[in-house]
Scaffold this motif. Structure first.
Motif, PDB file in Angstrom:
ATOM      1  N   ARG A  13      -2.362   1.771  40.744  1.00 33.14           N
ATOM      2  CA  ARG A  13      -1.519   2.158  41.882  1.00 33.14           C
ATOM      3  C   ARG A  13      -1.241   1.021  42.842  1.00 33.14           C
ATOM      4  O   ARG A  13      -0.518   1.192  43.818  1.00 33.14           O
ATOM      5  CB  ARG A  13      -2.154   3.341  42.616  1.00 33.14           C
ATOM      6  N   CYS A  25       2.997   1.175  34.769  1.00 33.95           N
ATOM      7  CA  CYS A  25       2.348   0.298  35.742  1.00 33.95           C
ATOM      8  C   CYS A  25       0.881   0.161  35.364  1.00 33.95           C
ATOM      9  O   CYS A  25       0.371   0.905  34.529  1.00 33.95           O
ATOM     10  CB  CYS A  25       2.509   0.827  37.163  1.00 33.95           C
ATOM     11  N   HIS A  85       3.414   7.886  42.033  1.00 40.63           N
ATOM     12  CA  HIS A  85       2.749   6.694  41.491  1.00 40.63           C
ATOM     13  C   HIS A  85       1.381   7.090  40.957  1.00 40.63           C
ATOM     14  O   HIS A  85       0.523   7.525  41.713  1.00 40.63           O
ATOM     15  CB  HIS A  85       2.604   5.667  42.619  1.00 40.63           C
ATOM     16  N   PHE A 102       3.288  -2.589  41.797  1.00 40.67           N
ATOM     17  CA  PHE A 102       4.608  -2.122  42.229  1.00 40.67           C
ATOM     18  C   PHE A 102       5.732  -2.758  41.411  1.00 40.67           C
ATOM     19  O   PHE A 102       6.888  -2.522  41.674  1.00 40.67           O
ATOM     20  CB  PHE A 102       4.807  -2.392  43.721  1.00 40.67           C
ATOM     21  N   TYR A 123      -2.634  10.908  41.626  1.00 37.34           N
ATOM     22  CA  TYR A 123      -1.347  10.269  41.933  1.00 37.34           C
ATOM     23  C   TYR A 123      -1.141  10.189  43.446  1.00 37.34           C
ATOM     24  O   TYR A 123      -1.759  10.894  44.219  1.00 37.34           O
ATOM     25  CB  TYR A 123      -0.193  11.041  41.288  1.00 37.34           C
ATOM     26  N   TYR A 183       5.123   4.960  37.200  1.00 38.82           N
ATOM     27  CA  TYR A 183       5.708   4.882  38.534  1.00 38.82           C
ATOM     28  C   TYR A 183       7.089   5.518  38.442  1.00 38.82           C
ATOM     29  O   TYR A 183       7.898   5.117  37.596  1.00 38.82           O
ATOM     30  CB  TYR A 183       5.801   3.389  38.868  1.00 38.82           C
ATOM     31  N   GLN A 197      10.372   6.561  40.807  1.00 42.96           N
ATOM     32  CA  GLN A 197      10.963   6.420  42.136  1.00 42.96           C
ATOM     33  C   GLN A 197      12.360   7.037  42.143  1.00 42.96           C
ATOM     34  O   GLN A 197      13.155   6.823  41.231  1.00 42.96           O
ATOM     35  CB  GLN A 197      11.050   4.952  42.533  1.00 42.96           C
ATOM     36  N   THR A 211       8.467   8.318  45.887  1.00 44.49           N
ATOM     37  CA  THR A 211       7.769   7.713  44.756  1.00 44.49           C
ATOM     38  C   THR A 211       6.562   8.532  44.326  1.00 44.49           C
ATOM     39  O   THR A 211       5.734   8.898  45.159  1.00 44.49           O
ATOM     40  CB  THR A 211       7.298   6.284  45.127  1.00 44.49           C
TER      41      THR A 211
END
Length: 139
Positions: free
Chosen positions: A88, A85, A60, A91, A42, A65, A67, A58
């Motif tokens: 990586r 997601c 990710h 977004f 991550y 994901y 945030q 964040t």
């Protein structure tokens, strides 16, 4: 783990913002550990942003994901955004699921929620998440 008030406004407060980012990163790191992620599995990013906003922190992974940011409006507490997601570099991801910032004070409950979103693309309304957080004892 000592509770932290993630809802205390940090706009125009550089010291408060630094503490908010530090505490949120620590809690997201704990979530990653509970999800059995290794450090290479991550990214953990912090965007301080400008003085008028809290910025965001964040977590990710290749599949989910997460945030954290203080909502700018005075509306419902939607400070944690969780979505699936596709790597990586993604977004945009899947559907947004929001959770209250207070859930950061219970990384285990947040990890369960993140896992549910990741595994099934779970979508819950803010009211459903608030009920979940109350049942977890963090609200």
């Amino acid at each position: 783990m000592r509770k932290f008030n993630f809802n205390r406004c940090v706009r125009y407060d550089a010291t408060g913002k630094a503490r908010f980012h530090s505490m949120a990163k620590a809690r997201l790191r704990a979530v990653a550990k509970l999800l059995e992620l290794s450090p290479g599995d991550y990214d953990l990013r912090s965007n301080i942003a400008g003085p008028a906003v809290s910025g965001e922190i964040t977590l990710h992974t290749n599949h989910v994901y997460v945030q954290v940011a203080q909502p700018f409006s005075g509306g419902p507490d939607t400070g944690i955004l969780i979505r699936t997601c596709n790597g990586r570099d993604d977004f945009c991801g899947g559907h947004n699921t929001f959770a209250p910032l207070a859930l950061l004070n219970d990384p285990a409950a947040l990890a369960v929620l993140v896992d549910k979103v990741e595994q099934g693309g779970l979508r819950m309304s803010p009211d459903q998440i608030r009920t979940y957080a109350q049942a977890a004892g963090v609200l």
